[in-house]
Design an enzyme around this catalytic site. Structure first.
Site, PDB file in Angstrom:
ATOM      1  N   PHE A  79       0.803  -1.248  -0.039  1.00  0.00           N
ATOM      2  CA  PHE A  79      -0.080  -0.133  -0.095  1.00  0.00           C
ATOM      3  C   PHE A  79       0.871   1.205  -0.003  1.00  0.00           C
ATOM      4  O   PHE A  79       0.569   2.451   0.489  1.00  0.00           O
ATOM      5  CB  PHE A  79      -1.109  -0.061   1.184  1.00  0.00           C
ATOM      6  CG  PHE A  79      -1.793  -1.162   1.309  1.00  0.00           C
ATOM      7  CD1 PHE A  79      -2.927  -1.393   0.256  1.00  0.00           C
ATOM      8  CD2 PHE A  79      -1.622  -2.337   2.188  1.00  0.00           C
ATOM      9  CE1 PHE A  79      -3.591  -2.561   0.085  1.00  0.00           C
ATOM     10  CE2 PHE A  79      -2.328  -3.365   2.280  1.00  0.00           C
ATOM     11  CZ  PHE A  79      -3.643  -3.706   1.376  1.00  0.00           C
ATOM     12  N   ARG A  84       2.522  15.240  -5.933  1.00  0.00           N
ATOM     13  CA  ARG A  84       1.182  14.643  -6.636  1.00  0.00           C
ATOM     14  C   ARG A  84      -0.020  15.520  -5.981  1.00  0.00           C
ATOM     15  O   ARG A  84      -1.002  15.610  -6.423  1.00  0.00           O
ATOM     16  CB  ARG A  84       1.165  13.343  -6.347  1.00  0.00           C
ATOM     17  CG  ARG A  84      -0.004  12.601  -7.002  1.00  0.00           C
ATOM     18  CD  ARG A  84       0.082  11.089  -6.930  1.00  0.00           C
ATOM     19  NE  ARG A  84       1.087  10.485  -7.825  1.00  0.00           N
ATOM     20  CZ  ARG A  84       0.627  10.126  -9.192  1.00  0.00           C
ATOM     21  NH1 ARG A  84      -0.500  10.550  -9.424  1.00  0.00           N
ATOM     22  NH2 ARG A  84       1.430   9.371 -10.134  1.00  0.00           N
ATOM     23  N   ARG A 103      -1.225   4.738  -0.847  1.00  0.00           N
ATOM     24  CA  ARG A 103      -2.169   4.622  -1.910  1.00  0.00           C
ATOM     25  C   ARG A 103      -2.766   6.113  -2.129  1.00  0.00           C
ATOM     26  O   ARG A 103      -3.551   6.547  -1.372  1.00  0.00           O
ATOM     27  CB  ARG A 103      -3.242   3.645  -1.406  1.00  0.00           C
ATOM     28  CG  ARG A 103      -4.121   3.054  -2.568  1.00  0.00           C
ATOM     29  CD  ARG A 103      -4.784   1.952  -2.040  1.00  0.00           C
ATOM     30  NE  ARG A 103      -5.301   0.749  -3.183  1.00  0.00           N
ATOM     31  CZ  ARG A 103      -5.956  -0.211  -3.013  1.00  0.00           C
ATOM     32  NH1 ARG A 103      -6.139  -0.491  -1.713  1.00  0.00           N
ATOM     33  NH2 ARG A 103      -6.336  -0.924  -4.095  1.00  0.00           N
ATOM     34  N   PHE A 126      -0.898   8.849  -2.708  1.00  0.00           N
ATOM     35  CA  PHE A 126       0.145   9.378  -2.898  1.00  0.00           C
ATOM     36  C   PHE A 126       0.406  11.235  -2.770  1.00  0.00           C
ATOM     37  O   PHE A 126       0.694  11.720  -3.562  1.00  0.00           O
ATOM     38  CB  PHE A 126       1.006   9.203  -3.949  1.00  0.00           C
ATOM     39  CG  PHE A 126       2.640   9.021  -4.000  1.00  0.00           C
ATOM     40  CD1 PHE A 126       3.381   8.364  -3.032  1.00  0.00           C
ATOM     41  CD2 PHE A 126       3.183  10.117  -4.903  1.00  0.00           C
ATOM     42  CE1 PHE A 126       4.912   8.411  -3.386  1.00  0.00           C
ATOM     43  CE2 PHE A 126       4.756  10.117  -4.622  1.00  0.00           C
ATOM     44  CZ  PHE A 126       5.344   9.207  -3.856  1.00  0.00           C
ATOM     45  N   THR A 185       5.439  10.670 -11.296  1.00  0.00           N
ATOM     46  CA  THR A 185       5.535  11.916 -11.563  1.00  0.00           C
ATOM     47  C   THR A 185       7.323  12.394 -11.565  1.00  0.00           C
ATOM     48  O   THR A 185       7.649  13.231 -12.301  1.00  0.00           O
ATOM     49  CB  THR A 185       5.080  13.001 -10.440  1.00  0.00           C
ATOM     50  OG1 THR A 185       5.855  12.734  -9.028  1.00  0.00           O
ATOM     51  CG2 THR A 185       3.530  12.813 -10.215  1.00  0.00           C
ATOM     52  N   ALA A 197       2.478   3.972  -7.831  1.00  0.00           N
ATOM     53  CA  ALA A 197       1.914   4.955  -8.625  1.00  0.00           C
ATOM     54  C   ALA A 197       1.019   3.996  -9.762  1.00  0.00           C
ATOM     55  O   ALA A 197       0.633   4.568 -10.681  1.00  0.00           O
ATOM     56  CB  ALA A 197       2.859   5.611  -9.638  1.00  0.00           C
ATOM     57  N   GLU A 209      -4.807   2.787  -7.287  1.00  0.00           N
ATOM     58  CA  GLU A 209      -4.880   3.856  -6.272  1.00  0.00           C
ATOM     59  C   GLU A 209      -6.162   4.636  -6.919  1.00  0.00           C
ATOM     60  O   GLU A 209      -7.073   4.791  -5.769  1.00  0.00           O
ATOM     61  CB  GLU A 209      -3.692   4.755  -6.491  1.00  0.00           C
ATOM     62  CG  GLU A 209      -2.617   4.114  -5.877  1.00  0.00           C
ATOM     63  CD  GLU A 209      -1.152   4.880  -6.343  1.00  0.00           C
ATOM     64  OE1 GLU A 209      -0.849   5.131  -7.350  1.00  0.00           O
ATOM     65  OE2 GLU A 209      -0.799   5.811  -5.565  1.00  0.00           O
TER      66      GLU A 209
END
Ligand code: MTE
Ligand code: LUZ
Ligand code: MOS
Length: 751
Positions: free
Chosen positions: A222, A304, A336, A338, A434, A503, A707
């Site tokens: 997770f 994010r 999860r 992020f 990212t 991700a 996610e």
């Protein structure tokens, strides 16, 4: 295809790190950690630990042959505290003994005097003192300053969301085994093999090729094992290196909860401006991220948050400021979503505030501002193949929003002490790391002489079903039965330079690398089959269900036959494959770019009932229209969506990470930290697949799923809030998650 691991999970035969048969001479390690959150180490006396029964050795920073540093993004985190401690639970020493019991008992004999310093646990407090992990970042679109004047209505507010414990069933752990020539093999419960490899190599001061990392599967990650599996692996490695014996380090639940980071709590300020026709004209938000005592992945998580600040809406004038604040908590980490969920909760709170202020339903504001094709996100990327509106409309119709609202109003009129509420929760989540360079993966495929196939990739199976998807991809590529495919362990000597499985990109990246590898072998095998058939070069040779077809006609040749003959003719039956997501980039000087391969959208409708005597809430239903693309495996995907939703509900309604003002975790066991169980899952959990052509940038058009559905859970907060309003219209309700029974009671009856 059913999950290839289902049988093992159900029978309990899947093997986790602590289930492995122990090698002869295996020793057990236990961490000695800081019991206060901030201070100088003035005395460290480990004599009693050293002489305790069964103890082999005790290690501290002085025993690190390489660098006492585990920071992945910034070098700001020692493996062992040396002169000062920055959070309670920070490792100071490691004791190694013949049994786990001995190691733990010995650890209790350490004498550590710490000169306590002031403890900061609140990110706003840290910000006041300029305690930042790095300078704040700002994303801008349009011009908010001038846009406020054009707004008919402006609302401001504050939003808080709490931490979240990962509670993977398998706790953190690693088993380090010395190999000949001063090499180590580390079996680790990690999502990021290369992170473990690099951390161990850095601690030991050796090149990466001396460290092999192997992962069979995790009992959940997770995000908690994206980079926070590394310190435990490095500690086991350090001991194994010095002692030249296998060393196992497994955290018990209590230590895992105390010592590891969690989802970042955020505190945020927003300002939202709308026109008379409910268009959001301007949105300004400042995020205070509670990073904990070291950077860990906080800068990436903050990024994010910046990227997802406007959720699934087009807002022409936006200013987003994000501050990563250093506090005296264990470094918070990936979880999860992020940083996406935290940002999206603020956006939805702002919409809720505006809706309450204007006396309109929040879903009308949501609907009026949904992204459409070509709309620009504040980071410059444009919405493409955007299904935000389709999902929203289908959710409205299929789940009979209007009828539902009538029924709820009816219920509320006829019930004095139970009230229902509803929220619509649209989501939009960007898919790709990212950090652009992480968007790569490789695979290695072997076909054995009997036609069976071994597949290695960088993907880590943690229950999400990536291995099932990879088996499907390989079986489909060769047109053979999935029973011929074996997913090998994830291992750095077969798949090097792995990005973490994170991700939500595990199956996209590794699946595409796997497709690349299968193409190479398939081409060679087709050429070989052609020559076996004596067919001309331009003949149409195809593998179809384990048979070789020529110009559409079945031939006597089988998969097994061609493979064996190819081997005998010395055709290469192994292939490395590689994939790097094309066209993604981000320019941090302009804070613009195209960071995502694509977006995942969907809309959920959440209904809750509040018991206005007890303050308890039940989430009655969560129904969603979700864009899975063209799903490779609807059952696995549905399982992911359902699990993510329940985890999201937990974050919003019951999971409460509480550290006291001294930085000591109070919610440090399952008796004080409540996670959703089967009884708290909604009775109606109905996730429907949006019908689409599928996403060309996703593997076999099947979108990433791990996610995004987590964020449907945010709807629960607003559904409960709506129910509370039905009981007490004038309630003063802060946007403060989780909405626990305690807070509900206070909202219902408090001052
Ligand atoms: N599902 C299970 N059963 N266990 C997990 O640990 N992790 C989630 C999600 N689903 C997780 C899970 C997280 S945080 C991510 S990023 C993705 O799975 C990672 O796997 P994927 O990239 O293969 O989807
Ligand atoms: N990890 C990471 C992630 O390193 N970069 C990301 O963008 C990301 N996104 C979601 C989850 N983990
Ligand atoms: Mo998931 S937070 O990307 O491991």
């Amino acid at each position: 295809m059913k999950n290839i691991d289902a049988d093992q999970y159900v029978r309990g035969t899947a093997r986790y790190v602590d289930d492995l048969p122990e090698l002869q001479g295996t020793l057990h390690a236990h961490v000695i950690d800081a019991l206060v959150a901030h201070g100088d180490i003035v005395r460290l006396n480990l004599d009693a630990v050293r002489s305790a029964p069964g103890v082999t050795a005790v290690f501290t920073a002085a025993d690190i042959p390489g660098e006492n540093q585990i920071g992945g993004i910034f070098p700001d985190e020692p493996l062992f505290a040396e002169t000062q401690v920055d959070y309670a639970g920070q490792p100071i020493a490691l004791v190694v003994a013949d049994t786990r019991t001995h190691a733990r008992a010995a650890a209790g004999l350490a004498h550590i005097d710490i000169d306590a310093k002031p403890v900061i646990v609140d990110p706003r407090e840290a910000a006041k003192r300029n305690l930042f992990i790095h300078p704040p970042r700002t994303f801008r679109l349009g011009d908010v300053t001038s846009a406020w004047q054009a707004c008919d209505h402006v609302f401001e507010g504050r939003v808080d969301s709490g931490g979240q414990e990962h509670l993977y069933i398998e706790t953190q752990g690693a088993y380090a085994i010395p190999k000949e020539g001063r090499c180590l093999k580390i079996i680790s419960s990690t999502q990021g093999l290369t992170a473990v490899q690099k951390t161990a190599a850095r601690i030991l001061g050796v090149p990466l090729h001396r460290i092999e990392v192997d992962v069979t599967r995790l009992g959940g990650g997770f995000g908690g094992k994206e980079d926070q599996a590394s310190p435990w692996a490095a500690l086991a490695a350090l001991a194994a290196w010095h002692l030249d014996q296998p060393v196992k380090l497994i955290l018990d639940r209590h230590d895992d909860m105390r010592m590891t980071g969690k989802r970042h709590p955020y505190s945020s300020d927003f300002k939202i401006g709308l026109t008379e026709d409910l268009k959001i004209l301007a949105y300004e938000v400042t995020f205070f991220q509670n990073a904990g005592a070291a950077a860990d992945l906080s800068p990436a998580i903050l990024e994010r948050s910046l990227l997802h600040a406007t959720n699934t809406y087009f807002i022409p004038n936006v200013k987003i400021v994000a501050k990563s604040c250093r506090t005296n908590l264990p470094p918070n980490t990936a979880f999860r979503g992020f940083g996406g969920p935290q940002a999206m909760f603020v956006m939805e709170s702002a919409i809720c505030r505006a809706a309450e202020g204007l006396g309109v339903a929040a879903h009308r504001i949501q609907e009026a501002n949904l992204l459409v094709e070509g709309d620009e996100f504040p980071y410059g990327q444009k919405a493409k193949r955007c299904h935000a509106k389709t999902c929203f409309r289908q959710a409205q119709h299929r789940f009979e929003l209007a009828g539902n609202l009538d029924r709820i109003a009816q219920f509320n009129r006829s019930h004095a002490l139970h009230k229902q509420g509803l929220a619509v929760m649209p989501i939009c989540f960007g898919i790709s790391f990212t950090k652009t360079h992480l968007n790569q993966a490789s695979a290695l495929v072997h076909i054995y002489q009997d036609g069976s196939v071994g597949v290695s990739t960088g993907a880590v199976e943690m229950g999400q079903g990536v291995n099932t998807k990879l088996a499907q991809i390989a079986a489909q590529a060769f047109s053979i039965s999935p029973r011929r495919i074996r997913l090998e362990t994830t291992n750095t000597t077969r798949t090097a330079n792995t990005s973490p499985t994170a991700a939500s990109t595990g199956s996209d990246l590794n699946g595409k690398a796997l497709l690349d590898a299968t193409r190479g072998i398939r081409d060679r095998l087709m050429r070989h089959a052609s020559s076996m058939l004596g067919a001309p070069d331009d003949a149409d040779v195809a593998f179809i269900e384990e048979r070789i077809c020529l110009n559409g006609e079945q031939t006597p040749l089988t998969w097994e036959g061609v493979v064996l003959d190819a081997y005998l003719h010395r055709v290469d039956l192994s292939q490395h494959g590689f994939f790097a997501t094309p066209n993604v980039y981000f320019d941090t000087t302009r804070e613009k770019g195209e960071p995502f391969a694509y977006h995942v959208t969907g809309t959920a409708v959440v209904r809750a009932t509040v018991d206005c005597i007890r303050g308890t809430a039940i989430i009655d239903e969560v129904r969603a229209i979700h864009d899975f693309g063209s799903s490779l495996n609807p059952l696995v995907d549905l399982g992911q969506a359902e699990g993510a939703i329940v985890q999201g509900l937990g974050w919003m309604t019951m999971e409460e990470v509480i550290a006291d003002e001294k930085g000591i975790l109070q919610s440090n066991a399952l008796s004080t930290y409540k996670v959703p169980d089967i009884y708290s899952a909604p009775e109606i959990l109905d996730v429907q697949f949006l019908e689409t052509e599928g996403e060309p940038n996703a593997v076999l058009r099947s979108k990433a799923v791990g996610e995004p559905p987590f964020m449907y859970g945010i709807g629960a907060f607003f559904a409960i809030r709506d129910a509370i309003r039905a009981f007490r219209p004038d309630a003063d309700l802060p946007f403060d998650a989780p909405m626990t029974p305690e807070k509900i009671l206070f909202a219902l009856y408090g001052a």
